[in-house]
Design a protein around this motif. Structure first.
Motif, short mmCIF file in Angstrom:
data_model
loop_
_atom_site.label_atom_id
_atom_site.label_comp_id
_atom_site.label_asym_id
_atom_site.label_seq_id
_atom_site.Cartn_x
_atom_site.Cartn_y
_atom_site.Cartn_z
N PRO A 120 0.80 -1.23 0.00
CA PRO A 120 0.00 0.00 0.00
C PRO A 120 0.83 1.28 0.00
O PRO A 120 0.39 2.31 -0.49
CB PRO A 120 -0.83 -0.13 1.29
CG PRO A 120 -0.90 -1.61 1.53
CD PRO A 120 0.41 -2.15 1.06
N LEU B 170 -5.22 4.82 -5.16
CA LEU B 170 -5.24 4.49 -3.74
C LEU B 170 -6.55 3.85 -3.29
O LEU B 170 -6.57 2.78 -2.69
CB LEU B 170 -4.98 5.76 -2.91
CG LEU B 170 -3.51 6.08 -2.59
CD1 LEU B 170 -3.41 7.46 -1.96
CD2 LEU B 170 -2.91 5.02 -1.69
N ALA C 56 -0.89 7.31 -6.63
CA ALA C 56 -1.84 8.16 -5.91
C ALA C 56 -3.26 8.07 -6.46
O ALA C 56 -4.23 8.05 -5.69
CB ALA C 56 -1.35 9.61 -5.95
N VAL D 9 1.39 2.47 -3.69
CA VAL D 9 0.27 2.56 -4.62
C VAL D 9 0.29 3.91 -5.34
O VAL D 9 0.43 4.94 -4.69
CB VAL D 9 -1.07 2.41 -3.87
CG1 VAL D 9 -2.23 2.51 -4.85
CG2 VAL D 9 -1.12 1.09 -3.12
#
Length: 230
Positions: free
Chosen positions: A129, A137, A134, A132
């Motif tokens: 995570p 997300l 942006a 990721v």
């Protein structure tokens, strides 16, 4: 790190002693096989390092050189020539596999110019995570939750049709995002191939980012596919 070697360095043929280009597999004067060259993959096919290639010509050259390097042609050759035929064939195959694939070709050429590309530079666990993109997300968070639910359900021997359809739809979307990345990469090829130093620098930065995004998306698609098929 890969780097472009000087493929114009003259080297003497072991057989006729006439100087030739270091990147050649055969002496242009006496046609004798040469030790594996130290040049880049493009030079193996006598190609200019470019992202846009004539794949038909590449395949033609590959088959032509493969026939010349076939071990049967060296049945009565010296032990060194037999060894070189195998080593040159391995090099030729690696070069062909890399250059015929648009993504591998892009990664290879950028690495030749010093770009840091690959899992070793972007981190392993691309679905982490913390890495990721942006704009993904929220979707990736939801996807990971769904993947965990699906894995838990399968361990219990249960089936959730709605969850399965949701994951199939997510895979389709991420497949589409992968296609978008590939189109954007190809749009940068011209800037790289035909641009000046400044344009190439900008194109390289853009392509490195696109390749990183592509790697992340590919791993997402892989995770969904593996979960659905398990």
């Amino acid at each position: 790190m890969l780097k472009i070697l000087d493929s114009a360095v003259p080297i003497a043929c072991w057989s006729c002693t006439v100087a030739h280009n270091e990147s050649t597999l055969f002496c242009p004067h006496c046609s004798k096989i040469q030790p594996p060259p130290g040049a880049d993959y493009f030079s193996v096919f006598s190609l200019e390092p470019r992202l846009t290639l004539d794949l038909g010509m590449l395949e033609h050259q590959f088959h032509k050189l493969s026939r010349k390097l076939h071990p049967d042609r060296f049945a009565r050759a010296t032990p060194e020539e037999k060894e070189w035929s195998l080593a040159d064939t391995a090099l030729l195959n690696d070069a062909y596999r890399t250059l015929r694939d648009p993504i591998r070709r892009t990664e290879y050429l950028l690495k030749l110019h010093g770009a840091e590309i690959g899992e070793e530079h972007s981190g392993k666990g691309r679905t982490d995570p913390s890495r990721v993109p942006a704009d993904l997300l929220e979707e990736v968070f939801d996807l990971n939750m769904q993947l965990e639910e699906m894995r838990a359900a399968k361990k219990m021997g249960e089936e959730d049709p709605d969850l399965k359809q949701s994951l199939i739809a997510a895979k389709k979307k991420f497949d589409g995002l992968l296609d978008d990345v590939d189109q954007e990469l190809r749009a940068q090829w011209t800037a790289w191939d035909d641009g000046d130093a400044s344009a190439r620098s900008a194109a390289q930065k853009t392509m490195v980012a696109l390749l990183d995004r592509r790697r992340y998306l590919s791993n997402l698609v892989r995770d969904v596919t593996e979960t659905l098929e398990t």
